[in-house]
Design a protein around this motif. Sequence first.
Motif, PDB file in Angstrom:
ATOM      1  N   GLU A   5       0.783  59.382 -24.845  1.00 50.93           N
ATOM      2  CA  GLU A   5      -0.369  59.958 -23.710  1.00 50.93           C
ATOM      3  C   GLU A   5      -1.787  60.246 -24.303  1.00 50.93           C
ATOM      4  OE1 GLU A   5       0.170  61.350 -20.595  1.00 50.93           O
ATOM      5  OE2 GLU A   5       2.021  60.489 -20.691  1.00 50.93           O
ATOM      6  N   PRO A   6      -2.642  60.155 -23.780  1.00 54.78           N
ATOM      7  CA  PRO A   6      -4.087  60.206 -24.268  1.00 54.78           C
ATOM      8  C   PRO A   6      -4.290  61.356 -25.216  1.00 54.78           C
ATOM      9  CG  PRO A   6      -4.140  60.076 -21.858  1.00 54.78           C
ATOM     10  CD  PRO A   6      -2.847  60.256 -22.347  1.00 54.78           C
ATOM     11  N   ARG A   7      -3.911  62.413 -24.940  1.00 56.46           N
ATOM     12  CA  ARG A   7      -4.103  63.410 -26.007  1.00 56.46           C
ATOM     13  C   ARG A   7      -3.247  63.490 -27.380  1.00 56.46           C
ATOM     14  NH1 ARG A   7      -0.276  65.544 -21.826  1.00 56.46           N
ATOM     15  NH2 ARG A   7       1.673  66.039 -22.687  1.00 56.46           N
ATOM     16  N   GLU A   8      -2.291  62.692 -27.288  1.00 53.94           N
ATOM     17  CA  GLU A   8      -1.649  62.300 -28.362  1.00 53.94           C
ATOM     18  C   GLU A   8      -2.321  61.183 -29.289  1.00 53.94           C
ATOM     19  OE1 GLU A   8       1.923  60.870 -27.186  1.00 53.94           O
ATOM     20  OE2 GLU A   8       2.722  62.847 -26.435  1.00 53.94           O
ATOM     21  N   ARG A   9      -3.381  60.552 -29.085  1.00 60.14           N
ATOM     22  CA  ARG A   9      -3.784  59.541 -29.650  1.00 60.14           C
ATOM     23  C   ARG A   9      -5.268  59.815 -30.794  1.00 60.14           C
ATOM     24  NH1 ARG A   9      -3.597  54.337 -25.515  1.00 60.14           N
ATOM     25  NH2 ARG A   9      -1.644  54.913 -24.709  1.00 60.14           N
ATOM     26  N   ASN A  10      -5.662  61.016 -30.713  1.00 61.40           N
ATOM     27  CA  ASN A  10      -6.849  61.503 -31.461  1.00 61.40           C
ATOM     28  C   ASN A  10      -7.844  60.619 -31.196  1.00 61.40           C
ATOM     29  OD1 ASN A  10      -7.883  63.195 -33.062  1.00 61.40           O
ATOM     30  ND2 ASN A  10      -7.584  62.055 -35.362  1.00 61.40           N
ATOM     31  N   ALA A  69     -11.597  60.384 -28.692  1.00 64.71           N
ATOM     32  CA  ALA A  69     -12.401  61.142 -27.486  1.00 64.71           C
ATOM     33  C   ALA A  69     -13.184  59.795 -26.940  1.00 64.71           C
ATOM     34  CB  ALA A  69     -13.459  61.890 -28.400  1.00 64.71           C
ATOM     35  N   SER A  97     -12.297  72.346 -24.147  1.00 64.92           N
ATOM     36  CA  SER A  97     -10.920  71.637 -24.474  1.00 64.92           C
ATOM     37  C   SER A  97     -10.287  72.202 -25.466  1.00 64.92           C
ATOM     38  CB  SER A  97     -11.065  70.024 -24.933  1.00 64.92           C
ATOM     39  OG  SER A  97     -11.887  70.046 -26.180  1.00 64.92           O
ATOM     40  N   LEU A  98     -10.759  72.996 -26.549  1.00 61.69           N
ATOM     41  CA  LEU A  98     -10.108  73.461 -27.543  1.00 61.69           C
ATOM     42  C   LEU A  98      -9.723  74.966 -26.897  1.00 61.69           C
ATOM     43  CD1 LEU A  98     -12.495  73.012 -30.531  1.00 61.69           C
ATOM     44  CD2 LEU A  98     -10.769  71.814 -29.668  1.00 61.69           C
ATOM     45  N   ALA A 105      -6.694  74.153 -25.393  1.00 56.74           N
ATOM     46  CA  ALA A 105      -5.505  73.657 -26.246  1.00 56.74           C
ATOM     47  C   ALA A 105      -4.893  75.013 -27.081  1.00 56.74           C
ATOM     48  CB  ALA A 105      -5.826  72.648 -27.059  1.00 56.74           C
ATOM     49  N   ARG A 138     -13.293  67.817 -30.868  1.00 58.03           N
ATOM     50  CA  ARG A 138     -11.618  67.655 -31.183  1.00 58.03           C
ATOM     51  C   ARG A 138     -11.429  67.029 -32.482  1.00 58.03           C
ATOM     52  NH1 ARG A 138      -9.820  64.051 -26.512  1.00 58.03           N
ATOM     53  NH2 ARG A 138      -7.852  64.165 -27.834  1.00 58.03           N
ATOM     54  N   PRO A 160     -11.981  63.636 -33.443  1.00 57.24           N
ATOM     55  CA  PRO A 160     -11.349  62.515 -33.227  1.00 57.24           C
ATOM     56  C   PRO A 160     -11.431  61.306 -34.334  1.00 57.24           C
ATOM     57  CG  PRO A 160     -13.476  62.411 -31.978  1.00 57.24           C
ATOM     58  CD  PRO A 160     -13.378  63.733 -32.807  1.00 57.24           C
TER      59      PRO A 160
END
Length: 369
Positions: A72-77, A79, A100-101, A104, A151, A153
């Motif tokens: 998933e996009p959120r798992e890829r670190n 931005a 976004s933080l 989360a 985030r 990234p």
Amino acid sequence: MSGLLLKNVNKIYPGGQQAIRDFSLEIKEREFLILAGPEGCGKSTLLRMIAGLEEITSGSLYIDGTDMTDAEPRERNIAMLFKNSVLYPDMTVSENLSFSLRMAKIAPDEIEKRIRETANLLELEGVLDKMPSELTTKEVYQALLGRALMRRPGILLLDSTITDLDEDLQKAVRQEFLNIHEKLDMTVIYVTNNQKTAMTLGTRMVVMNEGMICQDDTPQDLLLHPNTSLVAGVVGYPPMNFFSAVVSGKDDAVWLDLKCGRIPISAKKGRLLADKGYLKKDVTVGIRADALSVLGAGKKGGDGILAVKSMGSEVFQSQRVLRFSLEETEGICLVEKTESFAAGESLLLKADGGRVQIFDRENEQTVID
């Protein structure tokens, strides 16, 4: 930091349209990679596949050695900042940065720490309480970039983010990108056809066409040694001029015959052309705008002199250029900022024969550069 590996990646849409073809590329940690190419070549699609916003039809994507093909996009670190990204209009800059933080469920103390660090990095301290409508265009871009960086990234993806900005603002935002890349442990992949951006920022450039890699090298080496006329046309600013010519020779002299004049080339290049069987053959000649200079009005000249018709002069990316025509082909030449030329005026241009590049007419491959 994050390295990235694309291995035999394909993207085929329903209906059979193939946007990416057996694409393999390794991007090392902390590289600033430029993806360039003509419209529709697949560079933005590739960026979205890396981000996880487009499904990979076949092949593999690895981040730091881990297979993330189906992650998933959120798992890829990762931005990503798009050309059309916008701030949330009903939130302050601080709230935009932290959105976004907060979603989360990151601890409030950590969020405040990151806001301070990001604001300091991008000089946003004075606008944290402002609404987006109160910001300058530069501040909007700084805030958008800050939101992406909150985030922390490992990889930052940029898709034509500053294309529509004026020249001065583009220069300022390019400097922001440079500062961030120098200060943060981050890999950057930037899709752009703006060659000032590409040549200023990129430590490496990949030119794409039809979903495949045409050439992969440093921006400077691509500029000096393109392997095809397509690469030569994509890399560098102003764009390269291309003219039809015939390779002619007599005794030890070899030259390029154009409809508007002829350009002698060095004995070494002449021998190479002869050895490769190009004498009396049609070729495509590439000449950069700064390899041409205006001699003045006239209709006839000698070796290296091209007779052209002016189409007027104008400012192109902060430089003044003369637009001209050769029969049915148009071209540009750099001129002094104070020079002006009327449309329809007959002019003579001097071509630097040592800087021409010659391409095969049929396969568009470089013959000699």
